[in-house]
Design an enzyme around this catalytic site. Structure first.
Site, PDB file in Angstrom:
ATOM      1  N   ILE A  13      41.064  22.707  21.480  1.00 35.35           N
ATOM      2  CA  ILE A  13      41.904  21.685  20.850  1.00 35.35           C
ATOM      3  C   ILE A  13      41.666  21.652  19.349  1.00 35.35           C
ATOM      4  O   ILE A  13      42.615  21.558  18.551  1.00 35.35           O
ATOM      5  CB  ILE A  13      41.640  20.303  21.474  1.00 35.35           C
ATOM      6  CG1 ILE A  13      42.153  20.283  22.920  1.00 35.35           C
ATOM      7  CG2 ILE A  13      42.302  19.195  20.665  1.00 35.35           C
ATOM      8  CD1 ILE A  13      41.827  19.021  23.682  1.00 35.35           C
ATOM      9  N   TRP A  16      43.545  24.565  17.681  1.00 35.62           N
ATOM     10  CA  TRP A  16      44.991  24.525  17.625  1.00 35.62           C
ATOM     11  C   TRP A  16      45.550  23.288  16.940  1.00 35.62           C
ATOM     12  O   TRP A  16      46.671  23.312  16.431  1.00 35.62           O
ATOM     13  CB  TRP A  16      45.564  24.661  19.039  1.00 35.62           C
ATOM     14  CG  TRP A  16      45.309  26.017  19.583  1.00 35.62           C
ATOM     15  CD1 TRP A  16      44.382  26.360  20.530  1.00 35.62           C
ATOM     16  CD2 TRP A  16      45.930  27.239  19.186  1.00 35.62           C
ATOM     17  NE1 TRP A  16      44.402  27.712  20.742  1.00 35.62           N
ATOM     18  CE2 TRP A  16      45.341  28.278  19.943  1.00 35.62           C
ATOM     19  CE3 TRP A  16      46.927  27.544  18.268  1.00 35.62           C
ATOM     20  CZ2 TRP A  16      45.729  29.609  19.800  1.00 35.62           C
ATOM     21  CZ3 TRP A  16      47.316  28.874  18.131  1.00 35.62           C
ATOM     22  CH2 TRP A  16      46.720  29.883  18.889  1.00 35.62           C
ATOM     23  N   GLU A  17      44.804  22.198  16.908  1.00 32.66           N
ATOM     24  CA  GLU A  17      45.277  21.007  16.211  1.00 32.66           C
ATOM     25  C   GLU A  17      45.077  21.134  14.705  1.00 32.66           C
ATOM     26  O   GLU A  17      45.883  20.639  13.927  1.00 32.66           O
ATOM     27  CB  GLU A  17      44.541  19.761  16.727  1.00 32.66           C
ATOM     28  CG  GLU A  17      44.930  19.335  18.121  1.00 32.66           C
ATOM     29  CD  GLU A  17      46.371  18.853  18.193  1.00 32.66           C
ATOM     30  OE1 GLU A  17      46.889  18.319  17.196  1.00 32.66           O
ATOM     31  OE2 GLU A  17      46.983  19.033  19.270  1.00 32.66           O
ATOM     32  N   GLY A  18      43.999  21.803  14.302  1.00 35.47           N
ATOM     33  CA  GLY A  18      43.688  21.862  12.878  1.00 35.47           C
ATOM     34  C   GLY A  18      43.130  20.523  12.420  1.00 35.47           C
ATOM     35  O   GLY A  18      43.278  19.506  13.096  1.00 35.47           O
TER      36      GLY A  18
END
Length: 217
Positions: A13, A16-18
């Site tokens: 997470i 991919w969220e940054g």
């Protein structure tokens, strides 16, 4: 007690969220900070110019995930490995649609194998296929299949079996082959193939030797 996401899922997470340590407005004009945190998710309330540390961003993310961890635990009616649980938390955190998805219906019917394909249906944003979402769903599908697995809703999760021919076998047989002048040192495809043949041949020979001793007639 609510089941928490594992380390692999949390790292997924985060990737991919940054992360943004200074508040900014997302594409919808909503003030956001950290790993996609907004005031709608709860405290802290995001204000213009707000700054947080990396640790604070991770703590906020863990708090935000609590809602989705609880949803996965409540909505899913079949056993899950830690990785599978993490995938569903990630998916629901990203989409908020686990409860109404065909993915959930198929999974609760015991169709674990359908999950990767169902994940890959959720790759559009604004009516367009988004490469970033394709990559995220692919990573989730990979995590779903990694490590332990459950084949049906009546089968207990078990680790994948280790390969019969291991690197130790290859090293052992490579030494023998080198001594006999049949192969060079190393553990390339040729050595693997020869090792497999020798393992099988040794097993077959041992079987007939034992059979002959037990049944000399």
């Amino acid at each position: 007690m609510t089941r928490r996401i594992n380390a692999a899922g949390l790292a997924h997470i985060m990737q991919w969220e940054g992360c943004e340590l200074t508040a900014y407005k997302d594409v919808a004009g909503v003030l956001t900070i950290g790993y996609g945190h907004t005031s709608a998710a709860g405290i802290p309330h995001v204000k213009a110019g707000m700054r947080i540390s990396q640790k604070e961003a991770e703590d906020i993310l863990r708090a935000d995930l609590g809602k989705f961890e609880e949803r996965v635990q409540r909505l899913v009616k079949v056993p899950l490995t830690d990785n599978q649980h993490a995938v569903l938390v990630s998916f629901d955190f990203n989409t908020g649609k686990l409860h109404s998805s065909t993915l959930l219906k198929k999974l609760n019917a015991g169709d674990y194998d359908a999950v990767p394909a169902e994940l890959m249906k959720w790759v559009n944003a604004g009516g367009k296929r988004v490469k970033g979402l394709v990559n995220r769903r692919s990573a989730e599908a990979g995590l779903w299949a990694k490590g332990e697995f459950v084949s049906s809703n009546t089968t207990e999760a078990k680790p994948r079996p280790e390969p019969v021919v291991t690197k130790e076998y290859v090293s052992w047989f490579t030494g023998i082959l080198s001594t006999l002048g049949l192969a060079g040192a190393g553990s390339g495809p040729l050595q693997w193939a020869l090792a497999i043949i020798l393992v099988i041949s040794f097993g077959v020979g041992l079987f007939f030797f034992i059979k002959k001793r037990l049944d000399p007639a």
